[in-house]
Design a protein around this motif. Structure first.
Motif, PDB file in Angstrom:
ATOM      1  N   LEU A   1      25.687  66.646 -70.251  1.00 48.06           N
ATOM      2  CA  LEU A   1      24.628  66.329 -69.293  1.00 48.06           C
ATOM      3  C   LEU A   1      23.265  66.278 -69.978  1.00 48.06           C
ATOM      4  CD1 LEU A   1      23.532  65.947 -66.412  1.00 48.06           C
ATOM      5  CD2 LEU A   1      23.530  68.452 -66.179  1.00 48.06           C
ATOM      6  N   PHE A   2      22.896  67.326 -70.682  1.00 43.97           N
ATOM      7  CA  PHE A   2      21.555  67.413 -71.262  1.00 43.97           C
ATOM      8  C   PHE A   2      21.401  66.517 -72.489  1.00 43.97           C
ATOM      9  CE2 PHE A   2      21.434  71.034 -68.499  1.00 43.97           C
ATOM     10  CZ  PHE A   2      20.099  71.183 -68.168  1.00 43.97           C
TER      11      PHE A   2
ATOM     12  N   PHE B   1      18.930  63.232 -75.637  1.00 42.69           N
ATOM     13  CA  PHE B   1      19.254  62.929 -77.040  1.00 42.69           C
ATOM     14  C   PHE B   1      20.341  61.855 -77.117  1.00 42.69           C
ATOM     15  CE2 PHE B   1      18.406  67.497 -76.427  1.00 42.69           C
ATOM     16  CZ  PHE B   1      17.197  67.616 -77.102  1.00 42.69           C
ATOM     17  N   GLN B   2      20.165  60.819 -76.319  1.00 41.23           N
ATOM     18  CA  GLN B   2      21.239  59.840 -76.168  1.00 41.23           C
ATOM     19  C   GLN B   2      21.634  59.185 -77.495  1.00 41.23           C
ATOM     20  OE1 GLN B   2      20.452  56.918 -73.152  1.00 41.23           O
ATOM     21  NE2 GLN B   2      22.627  56.526 -72.840  1.00 41.23           N
ATOM     22  N   SER B   3      20.678  58.898 -78.336  1.00 43.82           N
ATOM     23  CA  SER B   3      20.995  58.224 -79.603  1.00 43.82           C
ATOM     24  C   SER B   3      21.543  59.177 -80.658  1.00 43.82           C
ATOM     25  CB  SER B   3      19.744  57.521 -80.150  1.00 43.82           C
ATOM     26  OG  SER B   3      18.694  58.452 -80.331  1.00 43.82           O
TER      27      SER B   3
ATOM     28  N   TYR C   1      17.049  71.699 -75.068  1.00 41.88           N
ATOM     29  CA  TYR C   1      17.780  72.257 -76.213  1.00 41.88           C
ATOM     30  C   TYR C   1      17.814  73.785 -76.123  1.00 41.88           C
ATOM     31  CZ  TYR C   1      19.691  72.402 -80.921  1.00 41.88           C
ATOM     32  OH  TYR C   1      20.528  72.592 -81.995  1.00 41.88           O
ATOM     33  N   SER C   2      16.724  74.381 -75.691  1.00 44.98           N
ATOM     34  CA  SER C   2      16.675  75.830 -75.498  1.00 44.98           C
ATOM     35  C   SER C   2      17.674  76.266 -74.423  1.00 44.98           C
ATOM     36  CB  SER C   2      15.260  76.259 -75.101  1.00 44.98           C
ATOM     37  OG  SER C   2      15.199  77.638 -74.795  1.00 44.98           O
ATOM     38  N   PHE C   3      17.774  75.476 -73.353  1.00 39.92           N
ATOM     39  CA  PHE C   3      18.703  75.787 -72.266  1.00 39.92           C
ATOM     40  C   PHE C   3      20.151  75.700 -72.752  1.00 39.92           C
ATOM     41  CE2 PHE C   3      21.229  74.744 -68.486  1.00 39.92           C
ATOM     42  CZ  PHE C   3      20.796  75.708 -67.589  1.00 39.92           C
ATOM     43  N   MET C   4      20.475  74.660 -73.533  1.00 34.37           N
ATOM     44  CA  MET C   4      21.836  74.511 -74.064  1.00 34.37           C
ATOM     45  C   MET C   4      22.194  75.688 -74.971  1.00 34.37           C
ATOM     46  SD  MET C   4      22.538  70.478 -74.884  1.00 34.37           S
ATOM     47  CE  MET C   4      21.114  70.220 -75.930  1.00 34.37           C
ATOM     48  N   ALA C   5      21.236  76.118 -75.798  1.00 35.26           N
ATOM     49  CA  ALA C   5      21.491  77.256 -76.684  1.00 35.26           C
ATOM     50  C   ALA C   5      21.745  78.525 -75.876  1.00 35.26           C
ATOM     51  CB  ALA C   5      20.313  77.452 -77.636  1.00 35.26           C
TER      52      ALA C   5
ATOM     53  N   ILE D   1      17.222  65.927 -63.869  1.00 36.99           N
ATOM     54  CA  ILE D   1      17.121  66.765 -65.074  1.00 36.99           C
ATOM     55  C   ILE D   1      15.975  66.274 -65.960  1.00 36.99           C
ATOM     56  CG2 ILE D   1      18.295  67.420 -67.220  1.00 36.99           C
ATOM     57  CD1 ILE D   1      19.340  68.878 -64.787  1.00 36.99           C
ATOM     58  N   ALA D   2      15.833  64.950 -66.059  1.00 36.37           N
ATOM     59  CA  ALA D   2      14.773  64.369 -66.884  1.00 36.37           C
ATOM     60  C   ALA D   2      13.391  64.747 -66.365  1.00 36.37           C
ATOM     61  CB  ALA D   2      14.926  62.854 -66.936  1.00 36.37           C
TER      62      ALA D   2
END
Length: 669
Positions: free
Chosen positions: A442-443, A448-450, A612-616, A602-603
């Motif tokens: 999702l995030f 960071f699609q590319s 990125y902080s949330f994913m970590a 989310i965007a």
């Protein structure tokens, strides 16, 4: 009912044969340590029960899973044993076979991997082997099912047949064996007395513990000491257990000289040529990292995402429209309509759209496991693991943790040293399991699609890095490890079969579907109810709901990490049940019709740095409820279970704080 037991070295194909002979299916991998507890299945054609015991190298257990096998043999009386040996590694595998033949139960010797032996130029004279051992020898190729029908037909009447007991001449130890046999005559329900005497002289801990209260252990020690003194006088200076092993080794050497023809054996086979590259001292780990990157590239960019988009369109389109029309047709109340559409469909459907990525990931992992590469990864990591206080064998549970932390914790049983086993168990939750994958997808898909594959790979690497760092810390100050020896089975490389791959993928992925129909469904209903109700009653605004109040309690604490909103707090709180529910909660909170709508919300709510902080944080914070339960079961300690939750929360907070605040200082947003 007749009961039969499958016994053999790790990675000899026992579980593959178990799946062929029974009506059940168990996880199969081309590496050691797959079976960590005994599994029971019903034989086809009503032939009784079959027990699949963990792979062992001898009846002298070193680890918890090996103890399971030895404990079974001392406490149970199976009608017969099916000893599976690798035809391409016959001499090594027969070390266990000799001990089983001395055990005294009827035995069938299953000579597996005949195709591998043939490809290596190794030929086994089955008739001579059968004559020398006095038991049926059946050639097998377990992964294709070849020979399984012969096993079944032999078992039908085999349980009632007396099998000759192998009796080796242990020379100077024979008097000691006889003396201990006399001591055992008064103990009921023991297997072959000579076998038990040999196990006592070999100092088998399971047998010693089982009989410690029934015989005079001081007398056993005295007999052993007298025997060792005789061996010393005869010029043999090793211990009694080593003497017993040497007698067996001599018998095996003579036997293999008779039954094996190695005249056409190839000096360098495909496995050796591949290992020269894949396990290279300097190239091995970079090759593994490249492989992991390609794994995520395929999972997200090349196959997974396009399939997820199709599934999302199906759920948000025909499925949602059909449910809405059906509810309108039956005149459902607004409450029922909101519960089903906004709660169940939004919550469960928001997670189901990630099924393609998860199944693609599991398919590739199953391929790698069955090919034999996973065992090489543990070998590559041995020097690094040893530097932080463990050995390469601990890396196998870590890899299993990429699929699910629950079986990974259970697989730590195969680690011999108790402190190493506990340390591995505590660190496994840091491995990024498939339940976190929807959050990453999702995030990473939004921000960071590319570079989606690279960002997801960084999460996996971060989990491993934190596990290694904490391993060094814990092993130095909390759990000081004992010296250990690393032994890993390196199976031959093989091309996995399509049927095996599909079944392996399904067995891993069905757990995700099961959670979607149970835990995620229940969690979605609860989350929706908390979002639908508040101090003001039913049908309140989302910001005035109980869910917002609960999430708000955490918002202040999470603010330094970059996601100090009640929505993020509520999602993380419900994620304790299962990490997939983080996405379910967001889908309900933001009340969006499809994944595209959720990505849009989310965007608006996060920046790339915050994402990125949330994913970590999701990677590192508390293990899910099921993992907590299995940690409690495996450690038998609430203290260590609570510790695993506490350190993970502290670590997650610190790492997310460093990522967010450090990123801001460097000018990232």
């Amino acid at each position: 009912m007749s009961s039969f037991a499958l016994v053999g070295n790790p990675n000899t194909g026992k579980t593959s044969l178990f799946n062929t002979l029974t009506t059940s299916y168990e996880y199969v991998g081309n590496w050691a340590g797959v079976t960590v507890e005994k599994k029971i299945g019903d034989l086809k054609e009503g032939g009784g029960q079959l027990v699949d015991l963990p792979g062992i190298y001898s009846l002298h257990p070193l680890s918890k899973d090996e103890r399971v096998a030895t404990q079974y043999l001392i406490e149970e009386t199976p009608s017969a044993l099916i000893n599976i040996v690798d035809a391409s590694q016959l001499e090594r595998n027969l070390a266990l076979s000799i001990q089983l033949l001395e055990y005294g139960r009827p035995i069938i010797l299953g000579l597996n991997m005949m195709d591998v032996a043939k490809s290596r130029g190794i030929h086994v004279d089955i008739q001579k082997l059968q004559e020398q051992l006095g038991v049926p020898v059946i050639p097998l190729i377990a992964r294709t099912g070849k020979g399984s029908s012969e096993i079944l037909s032999t078992l039908k009447d085999f349980g009632a047949v007396d099998s000759p007991v192998l009796t080796l001449d242990y020379g100077a130890a024979e008097e000691a064996i006889t003396d201990i046999e006399k001591m055992l005559t008064s103990i009921p329900n023991l297997p072959n007395h000579r076998w038990v005497a040999l196990q006592l002289l070999a100092q088998n801990p399971v047998i010693l513990q089982a009989l410690s209260s029934q015989i005079d252990m001081a007398e056993v020690d005295a007999i052993s000491n007298r025997c060792e003194a005789k061996l010393l006088q005869a010029g043999y200076i090793s211990s009694l257990p080593e003497w017993i092993r040497s007698v067996r080794a001599g018998f095996i050497e003579k036997l293999c000289h008779t039954v094996l023809d190695r005249s056409t054996q190839k000096p360098h086979n495909l496995t050796e040529r591949l290992d020269a590259i894949l396990t290279h001292r300097y190239l091995g780990i970079p090759i593994f990292l490249v492989f992991m990157f390609l794994l995520f590239k395929v999972t997200f960019d090349w196959i997974g995402n396009p399939l997820s988009d199709l599934l999302d369109g199906f759920i948000s389109g025909p499925v949602s429209d059909g449910i809405n029309n059906a509810l309108d047709a039956v005149g459902a109340s607004s409450f029922t309509h909101a519960l089903i559409v906004d709660g169940i469909v939004a919550g469960v459907g928001g997670v189901l759209v990630f099924i393609p990525q998860i199944f693609v990931l599991f398919f590739i992992i199953s391929f790698v496991e069955d090919s034999g590469y996973m065992a090489r990864v543990s070998l590559l990591m041995d020097s690094l693991m040893e530097a932080v206080g463990l050995n390469g064998k601990a890396f196998i549970p870590f890899i299993i943790g990429f699929g699910c932390n629950v079986p990974a914790v259970m697989s730590a049983r195969s680690i011999e040293q108790p402190k190493d086993r506990l340390l591995t168990t505590l660190l496994i939750p840091l491995m990024s399991c498939s339940a976190r994958l929807p959050v990453y997808a999702l995030f990473a898909g939004v921000f960071f699609q590319s570079h989606q594959a690279l960002v997801v790979l960084s999460m996996y690497v971060l989990g491993i890095a934190m596990a290694l760092l904490l391993c060094k810390l814990f092993s130095s100050y909390l759990l000081k490890n004992e010296a250990n020896v690393f032994i890993v089975e390196l199976p031959p490389y093989r091309l996995p079969q399509g049927r095996s791959l599909m079944r392996g993928t399904w067995e891993k992925g069905k757990g995700f579907l099961r959670k979607a129909g149970t835990l995620i469904l229940g969690g979605s209903v609860l989350i929706w109810f908390l979002s639908y109700t508040g101090p003001g009653g039913f049908g309140v605004e989302m910001d005035d709901s109980f869910l917002a109040k609960i999430g708000g309690l955490l918002a202040t604490l999470l603010a330094p990490l970059g996601f100090g909103t009640w929505q993020a707090g509520a999602s993380l709180l419900t994620g304790f049940l299962a990490k997939e529910i983080v996405v379910s909660t967001m889908n309900i909170i933001y009340h969006v019709p499809n994944m595209e709508g959720l990505q849009g919300q989310i965007a608006l709510s996060f920046t790339p740095l915050q994402a990125y902080s949330f994913m970590a944080f999701v990677l590192l914070y508390t293990p899910c409820l099921a993992t907590v339960g299995v940690i409690r079961k495996e450690t038998s300690s609430w203290r260590w279970t609570v510790f695993s939750i506490g350190y993970a929360l502290i670590l997650a907070y610190l790492i997310s704080l460093i990522i967010y605040q450090g990123g801001r200082l460097l000018g990232f947003s």
